[in-house]
Scaffold this motif. Structure first.
Motif, PDB file in Angstrom:
ATOM      1  N   ARG A 443       0.829  -0.966   0.045  1.00 38.82           N
ATOM      2  CA  ARG A 443      -0.005   0.007   0.228  1.00 38.82           C
ATOM      3  C   ARG A 443       0.972   1.186  -0.061  1.00 38.82           C
ATOM      4  NH1 ARG A 443      -2.891  -3.394   4.002  1.00 38.82           N
ATOM      5  NH2 ARG A 443      -4.950  -4.134   2.886  1.00 38.82           N
ATOM      6  N   GLY A 444       0.243   2.354  -0.284  1.00 41.04           N
ATOM      7  CA  GLY A 444       0.972   3.588  -0.341  1.00 41.04           C
ATOM      8  C   GLY A 444       2.226   3.617  -1.261  1.00 41.04           C
ATOM      9  N   TYR A 445       3.443   4.007  -0.446  1.00 40.04           N
ATOM     10  CA  TYR A 445       4.587   4.073  -1.386  1.00 40.04           C
ATOM     11  C   TYR A 445       4.993   2.747  -1.638  1.00 40.04           C
ATOM     12  CZ  TYR A 445       4.631   8.861   0.535  1.00 40.04           C
ATOM     13  OH  TYR A 445       4.657  10.100   0.892  1.00 40.04           O
ATOM     14  N   GLY A 446       4.568   1.616  -1.037  1.00 38.83           N
ATOM     15  CA  GLY A 446       4.888   0.437  -1.318  1.00 38.83           C
ATOM     16  C   GLY A 446       4.568  -0.076  -2.693  1.00 38.83           C
ATOM     17  N   GLU A 447       3.638   0.537  -3.183  1.00 36.91           N
ATOM     18  CA  GLU A 447       2.989   0.289  -4.792  1.00 36.91           C
ATOM     19  C   GLU A 447       4.039   0.947  -5.527  1.00 36.91           C
ATOM     20  OE1 GLU A 447      -0.811   1.054  -7.805  1.00 36.91           O
ATOM     21  OE2 GLU A 447      -0.639   1.759  -5.585  1.00 36.91           O
ATOM     22  N   ASP A 448       4.544   2.157  -5.303  1.00 36.71           N
ATOM     23  CA  ASP A 448       5.781   2.817  -5.892  1.00 36.71           C
ATOM     24  C   ASP A 448       7.070   1.795  -6.106  1.00 36.71           C
ATOM     25  OD1 ASP A 448       4.182   4.841  -6.349  1.00 36.71           O
ATOM     26  OD2 ASP A 448       4.944   6.153  -4.745  1.00 36.71           O
ATOM     27  N   LEU A 449       7.424   1.112  -4.927  1.00 35.14           N
ATOM     28  CA  LEU A 449       8.495   0.221  -5.067  1.00 35.14           C
ATOM     29  C   LEU A 449       8.386  -0.690  -5.885  1.00 35.14           C
ATOM     30  CD1 LEU A 449      11.049  -0.632  -3.680  1.00 35.14           C
ATOM     31  CD2 LEU A 449       9.947  -1.699  -1.970  1.00 35.14           C
ATOM     32  N   LEU A 450       7.140  -1.424  -5.786  1.00 34.15           N
ATOM     33  CA  LEU A 450       6.865  -2.564  -6.735  1.00 34.15           C
ATOM     34  C   LEU A 450       6.747  -2.235  -8.073  1.00 34.15           C
ATOM     35  CD1 LEU A 450       4.560  -4.609  -4.315  1.00 34.15           C
ATOM     36  CD2 LEU A 450       6.998  -5.175  -4.706  1.00 34.15           C
TER      37      LEU A 450
END
Length: 735
Positions: A443-450
């Motif tokens: 979620r959140g910034y985690g989507e940017d990482l993936l």
């Protein structure tokens, strides 16, 4: 042992007032407010509720200062004053959007129209579980708190019509945009001396059950400062900020000199019956003597909590600094079992995780060591919050919204949960924990990482990579090696946050710091991190520059510093000197490069220059014990590396100490100890023995430390090579 007498709750309530630093400490730059932002109010250890004098000042409602996000806070009042006494105060935080301070209680010798007047506070006193002050109207106010209750005791002068007034409409602070307005409210007089009230604030219901021992007194409701004789209910189904008028309850009657009125309040987030049950559980059903009995019980709770650590500090000053630091480390979070207002289930509920990005590295490991049952309760509460609200909280108040602080950090609960798993603690549904840990990472910034491979701000990239690493640890412990390997692949992307050309974090936006402040956090492969910087010597060179070895002294920001001054300060790329927390674990990065002697020098300078006694004894916002718990660990010569089951060893600043760990007492003793002073050089570890067996390196597993034993640290005036060869494990998950 640490005693109640060793604690000064006023420490941290005023702007930083420490002797001018010298040497290494003089090179550190303080970007954040130079005040602890603590309050001296009454609270039980990790209790749900607190009670304190209310002036409306920033940020706890206590004190004399205006909103401040950097530099010296400006005073808005010349003296300590209060318009009454409120409940639910933050501890050491800065701006966290909304503020508590509900149900203001005011003892009056004036008519109701005098409500809101600021009384001068005379002869303030505070100790763990107790606060008192005399108002300039002659009333002596004394407050104590239980886990879910507060008891006020007011000693009145002779007066024909004294009053105790509860304002149920007030909340927040008396600064621009600081007020909190209830959405709904319901008040009822239940019986002589008994009343109930409920307000809904920030999406959460808050209920009180009030009992007043008031012979010969009458009780009334009031609205807009007008009495409602004969009325027994007030109901507001919809309150608008533009039409709000104050309302509440009142008890009034004649007093002789020295007459005492006790106001006992039980609190709940679920309903009046539960508020009443909480009051009776904390204070019993007898109206007489509640204050003294509750105070004695709360002092016992504090004696037990503070007694978990015993030190030989050498001087009364050092004992007070340490005792108060331990006290501030155990004020928050607020544990409120069976009080979750957002879930129908009973069980663990914890709020005031403010601020998680500050406490997860120091305060939560201390909580886990001293009170593992509370740590388990916190973990279960985090899981319930993730179930109800969709993600783990980064900070969590008594208000709906687990994602309100998402810009400050990511995946911080993962570190805490991984600690508990590696310590082998029972009582957590680990499979359910893994499910929510995985979901939260995406979620959140985690989507940017993936999706993009790199998340900005880059601090979130590092948080998330470490979150994947911590989740992999839990998965591996639960036997899911395939999942652990998949998570390890993403966790390895932490390297993309660093620039091999500079050895520092890449250019990005940063929260409360710059790239230097975030470049030396303790990652899950420190050998690889050091290699990015070019090896041991270049990495140590970067650390030396960061900590000011050979650097010039700096000038700290004053009142209302401008943007140009702040930008110039950040450009220095210096350690924030415990004025703020993003680089609080950086002094121990030296350990991984074989230079624990440097750690000893930096920590010695911080302990001796950045902490003191009195109201100005903290270098910056305490942030719910984030700074205070750093002091506790550093004083003991220990630093648990959060999430990694590794504790780094360094020079204690006390001759000996005993810490009650989950598996037994940990007795810390030294040889060659010399009492440290501001002007003395640091001492250095020569060897460490655990139960008579010499340790090969400069670390120990946290799990072994939690078993207790006898830890002997041999000290000397110069480094002897200890810790240069056998370094802390860089990949402790695979060791």
């Amino acid at each position: 042992m640490v005693r109640i007498a060793d604690v000064d709750p006023f420490l941290g309530t005023a702007p930083t007032d420490l002797p001018a630093p010298s040497g290494l400490a003089a090179t550190w730059w303080w970007p954040k407010p130079q005040i602890g932002n603590t309050h001296p109010g009454a609270t039980a250890p990790l209790g749900m509720v607190s009670a304190c004098a209310y002036s409306g000042a920033y940020p706890t409602g206590y004190g004399r200062f205006d909103l401040s996000t950097e530099g010296i806070p400006p005073a808005i009042r010349p003296d300590h004053v209060a318009s009454g006494f409120t409940h639910f105060q933050q501890s050491g935080t800065g701006a966290i959007r909304k503020y508590y301070n509900y149900f203001r209680v005011t003892p009056l010798t004036e008519p109701l129209d005098g409500l809101g007047r600021q009384f001068e506070l005379l002869d303030e006193q505070a100790s763990p579980g107790r606060y008192s002050a005399r108002l300039d109207n002659g009333v002596l106010a004394e407050l104590t708190a239980g886990p879910k209750s507060v008891v006020h005791r007011y000693t009145f002068p002779r007066h024909k019509d004294a009053r105790v007034v509860i304002d149920c409409s007030i909340g927040g602070l008396q600064i621009p945009f600081g007020e909190t307005v209830p959405l709904r409210a319901h008040l009822q007089l239940v019986a002589p001396g008994v009343a109930q009230g409920e307000i809904v604030v920030e999406g959460a219901p808050l209920v009180v059950h009030v009992e007043v021992r008031s012979p010969r007194w009458r009780q009334l409701l009031w609205y807009d400062r007008r009495l409602m004789p004969g009325g027994s209910r007030l109901d507001f189904d919809s309150i608008r900020p533009t039409t709000l008028r104050p309302f509440g309850m009142m008890w009034a009657g004649p007093t002789e000199q020295g007459d005492q009125i006790e106001v006992a309040i039980g609190f709940s987030l679920r309903g009046p019956e539960q508020a009443r049950a909480n009051l009776y559980a904390d204070c019993g059903t007898t109206l007489e003597g509640r204050f003294d009995e509750r105070l004695a019980a709360t002092e016992t709770l504090w004696s037990d909590a503070l007694g978990r650590i015993e030190i030989d500090a050498g001087t009364q000053r050092r004992e007070q600094i340490f005792g108060t630091a331990l006290y501030h480390s155990l004020v928050k979070p607020a544990f409120a079992e069976d009080e979750n207002p957002f879930s129908p289930r009973d069980g663990d509920f914890v709020f005031d995780l403010c601020t998680m990005w500050d406490i997860y590295r120091t305060q939560l490991p201390l909580l886990t060591a001293l009170a593992p049952d509370r740590a388990i309760a916190l973990a279960n509460s985090l899981i319930v919050t993730a179930e109800e609200e969709g993600n783990f909280p980064i900070g969590y108040r008594m208000a709906r919204g687990a994602d309100r602080f998402a810009r400050q950090g990511s995946a911080l609960a993962h570190t805490f949960i991984a600690d508990l798993a590696q310590l082998g603690l029972e009582g957590v549904d680990w499979e359910l924990a893994i499910v929510h840990m995985l979901a939260d990472l995406r979620r959140g910034y985690g989507e940017d990482l993936l999706r993009g491979g790199v998340a900005h701000p880059i601090t979130h990239h590092l948080d998330l990579a470490f979150g994947y690493h911590c989740t992999a640890r839990v998965a591996r412990l639960r036997g899911d090696r395939r999942l652990a390997r998949e998570l390890d692949d993403v966790a390895a992307r932490w390297v993309d946050a660093y620039d091999p050309q500079t050895g520092l974090a890449v250019d990005s936006t940063y929260y409360e710091g710059g790239k230097w402040n975030y470049s030396f956090r303790l990652m899950h492969d420190m050998a690889a991190r050091i290699a990015i910087a070019g090896g041991d010597d270049p990495f140590v060179g970067l650390l030396d520059r960061f900590f000011g070895f050979g650097g010039d002294a700096v000038r700290q920001p004053g009142v209302a510093p401008g943007a140009e001054e702040l930008l110039a300060g950040y450009a220095l790329g210096r350690f924030e000197g415990l004025n703020n927390e993003p680089d609080m674990d950086a002094p121990w990065a030296y350990h991984y490069a074989g230079r624990p002697d440097r750690t000893a020098e930096v920590v010695h300078a911080a302990l001796e220059h950045q902490f003191g006694t009195g109201p100005g004894g903290l270098p910056g916002n305490d942030d719910s014990g984030g700074i205070s718990s750093w002091y506790v660990w550093a004083t003991l010569g220990l630093l648990p590396v959060a999430g990694q089951n590794v504790t780094l060893l360094s020079t204690p600043s006390v001759r000996e100490a005993t810490m009650q760990m989950p598996g037994g007492a940990l007795h810390l003793e030294t040889t060659g100890f010399v009492e440290p002073t501001r002007d003395s050089p640091a001492q250095h570890v020569q060897a460490v023995h655990l139960d008579g067996v010499e340790l090969r390196g400069s670390s120990i597993s946290t799990r072994a430390l939690h078993r207790g034993g006898r830890l002997r640290i041999d000290l000397g005036p110069e480094p002897n090579g200890w810790g240069t060869v056998h370094r802390p494990p860089s990949r402790p998950d695979t060791a």
